[in-house]
Every structure is written in C-alpha cells, then in structure tokens.
Design a protein around this motif. Structure first.
Motif, PDB file in Angstrom:
ATOM      1  N   LEU A 116       0.856  -1.179   0.000  1.00 10.85           N
ATOM      2  CA  LEU A 116       0.000   0.000   0.000  1.00 10.85           C
ATOM      3  C   LEU A 116       0.897   1.237   0.000  1.00 10.85           C
ATOM      4  CD1 LEU A 116      -2.722  -1.132   2.563  1.00 10.85           C
ATOM      5  CD2 LEU A 116      -2.993  -0.894   0.082  1.00 10.85           C
ATOM      6  N   ILE A 136      -2.610  -4.314   8.301  1.00 12.83           N
ATOM      7  CA  ILE A 136      -3.186  -4.166   6.962  1.00 12.83           C
ATOM      8  C   ILE A 136      -2.052  -4.045   5.960  1.00 12.83           C
ATOM      9  CG2 ILE A 136      -4.588  -2.721   5.436  1.00 12.83           C
ATOM     10  CD1 ILE A 136      -6.269  -4.128   7.475  1.00 12.83           C
ATOM     11  N   HIS A 137      -2.160  -4.807   4.897  1.00 11.32           N
ATOM     12  CA  HIS A 137      -1.172  -4.776   3.820  1.00 11.32           C
ATOM     13  C   HIS A 137      -1.967  -4.721   2.516  1.00 11.32           C
ATOM     14  CE1 HIS A 137       2.759  -5.263   2.118  1.00 11.32           C
ATOM     15  NE2 HIS A 137       2.600  -6.523   1.728  1.00 11.32           N
ATOM     16  N   GLY A 138      -1.325  -4.769   1.366  1.00 15.10           N
ATOM     17  CA  GLY A 138      -2.105  -4.749   0.139  1.00 15.10           C
ATOM     18  C   GLY A 138      -1.276  -4.453  -1.083  1.00 15.10           C
ATOM     19  N   THR A 140      -0.992  -1.737  -4.897  1.00 16.84           N
ATOM     20  CA  THR A 140      -1.260  -0.422  -5.466  1.00 16.84           C
ATOM     21  C   THR A 140      -1.014  -0.436  -6.966  1.00 16.84           C
ATOM     22  OG1 THR A 140      -0.496   0.642  -3.415  1.00 16.84           O
ATOM     23  CG2 THR A 140      -0.641   2.029  -5.387  1.00 16.84           C
ATOM     24  N   GLN A 156      -6.069   0.950  -5.035  1.00 22.98           N
ATOM     25  CA  GLN A 156      -5.436   0.138  -4.002  1.00 22.98           C
ATOM     26  C   GLN A 156      -6.427  -0.889  -3.489  1.00 22.98           C
ATOM     27  OE1 GLN A 156      -4.002   3.422  -1.403  1.00 22.98           O
ATOM     28  NE2 GLN A 156      -1.964   2.587  -1.779  1.00 22.98           N
ATOM     29  N   ALA A 158      -6.719  -3.633  -0.029  1.00 18.09           N
ATOM     30  CA  ALA A 158      -6.132  -3.985   1.259  1.00 18.09           C
ATOM     31  C   ALA A 158      -6.489  -5.411   1.642  1.00 18.09           C
ATOM     32  CB  ALA A 158      -6.636  -3.030   2.342  1.00 18.09           C
ATOM     33  N   VAL A 174      -2.239 -11.082  -1.380  1.00 22.34           N
ATOM     34  CA  VAL A 174      -2.049  -9.780  -2.034  1.00 22.34           C
ATOM     35  C   VAL A 174      -2.083  -9.950  -3.556  1.00 22.34           C
ATOM     36  CG1 VAL A 174      -0.401  -7.910  -2.438  1.00 22.34           C
ATOM     37  CG2 VAL A 174      -0.804  -8.735  -0.107  1.00 22.34           C
ATOM     38  N   ALA A 218     -11.815  -3.600   0.808  1.00 21.04           N
ATOM     39  CA  ALA A 218     -10.792  -4.423   1.449  1.00 21.04           C
ATOM     40  C   ALA A 218     -11.191  -5.875   1.381  1.00 21.04           C
ATOM     41  CB  ALA A 218     -10.607  -3.982   2.901  1.00 21.04           C
TER      42      ALA A 218
END
Length: 220
Positions: A116, A136-138, A140, A156, A158, A174, A218
């Motif tokens: 992110l 929290i990750h993700g 972009t 993005q 999440a 992810v 998310a």
C-alpha cells in the motif's frame, strides 16, 4: 465501425502473473484495451510462452547486451512504435526505467506494486510488513514517474495480515488482489476515465464529474 481499443504492451521479466490477469480481462470484447504486445528484457521469461500460446505478439530485448539503460530502452521504444503501442503496463518488469523512457510515456505507463504505497517501496515488501507488525497490507496500481514506486495512485486493495501469515501466504493473498485492481486500472485508463490532479487520480463517473478516487473494497 473502427475499434477504439487502446493498443497496450505488457512488460515482463518472469512468469507474468499479472500479465495473465490483464490478458484474461482483455478477452472481453467490451474491454477498452487490446493486449497487442508482450515484451521482456529476458529472452527466457516464462510469460513469453503463455502470451505466444494466446496469440499475442511477443518480443525480447536482452538488456545484458547493451552498454547502458537508455540504449536498451531505445531498442524497446523501436518495438513499441512498430506495434503502435498507446499504453504500457509493467508486470514484474525488473528493470529501473530512465527518466527519458518514462518521459516518452507520461500518463500512459502504469505499474502494480505489492504494498500500500507510499509504504514499503522497493523489494521484499511482504516480509518487511510482517517484521513491522502491520495489520493491513495490500497492493497499489499507479502511474510511473522517475522515482521508484512513486507516482499518482490509481487504485489500491487492502488485505488483513493474519497472525499465522508467512511472507508466502501474505504474498498469495495480495497477489489475488493485484489480479483484480490492475485490470480495473487499465480499463479506466484505456477508457479515458482517469484524471490526474497533482498527485491524486480521480475516476470520472461518466457524467464528466470528478468524484472520489477509485476505491476497491478491502479483502480478508
């Protein structure tokens, strides 16, 4: 009626997981982008075989035979011009691009990053996120600018970081979201629906208005 689909090139260095997601999305006739070329800096990149099997033009420009980055990029540019490319998607392309090349494609060159942004630029993002204890990750999708992993953010997604996560399990979740938001970002760019104001990207809703930035729910 002449097709208005934007001729798009995907640049890869390896297996091309996100490349496959883009190719699958572009199979839909109404999708506004056509994948017209897959280009790699590695002649042995596994993704080239997949693209060829799917009837997409492929090419390799081996960066190792060039004296410098710009010489390598000028050879890529010749191929991109030959195939009348209008948009470029980076999909695991493991070469830093020069300001010269990026300048040729301003507003038409996008990337997917497994974090992110602006957090965790660079490599090994999943391990670094776990080491920092983030919840929290993700990923972009963003326009490319000369600075690494910067540029206006298009979309993005999440994912929650689980207590049981390893870098591999987190990466897999992810990656699933990358396969969602990257085609969505290309679709909006090819349709001419994105507007950049400063460092913010807005998606037109069809009425000409500029509502809130594109958001993706998310995912757990």
């Amino acid at each position: 009626m002449t097709s208005q689909r934007k001729r798009t090139a995907i640049l890869i260095s390896g297996r091309g997981s996100n490349m496959r997601a883009l190719i699958e999305a572009a199979r839909v006739p109404a999708f506004p982008a056509e994948i017209a070329l897959v280009l790699s800096n590695r002649p042995d990149a596994a993704g080239l075989a997949f693209a060829k099997e799917n009837g997409i033009a492929c090419a390799a420009v081996d960066h190792k035979i060039y004296a410098g980055r710009e010489e390598f990029e000028r050879s890529m540019q010749v191929l991109l011009d030959l195939h009348r490319i209008e948009i470029i998607c980076l999909a695991g392309f493991m070469r830093m691009l020069t300001p010269w090349f990026i300048g040729q494609w301003q507003g038409a060159l996008i990337n997917i990053h497994p974090a992110l942004l602006p957090a965790y630029r660079g490599l090994d993002t999943h391990r670094r996120a776990l080491d920092d204890g983030v919840k929290i990750h993700g990923c972009t999708a963003h326009f490319v600018v000369p600075a690494m992993d910067e540029g206006p953010i298009i979309a993005q997604a999440a994912v929650a970081v689980l207590d049981s996560d390893t870098p591999e399990t987190l990466a897999a979740r992810v990656l699933a979201q990358e396969h969602v938001i990257y085609p969505a970002a290309l679709e909006r760019l090819a349709a001419g629906r994105l507007q950049v104001q400063g460092n913010r990207v807005f998606c037109e809703d069809g009425s000409g208005a500029l509502p809130a930035p594109l958001r993706v729910p998310a995912a757990s």
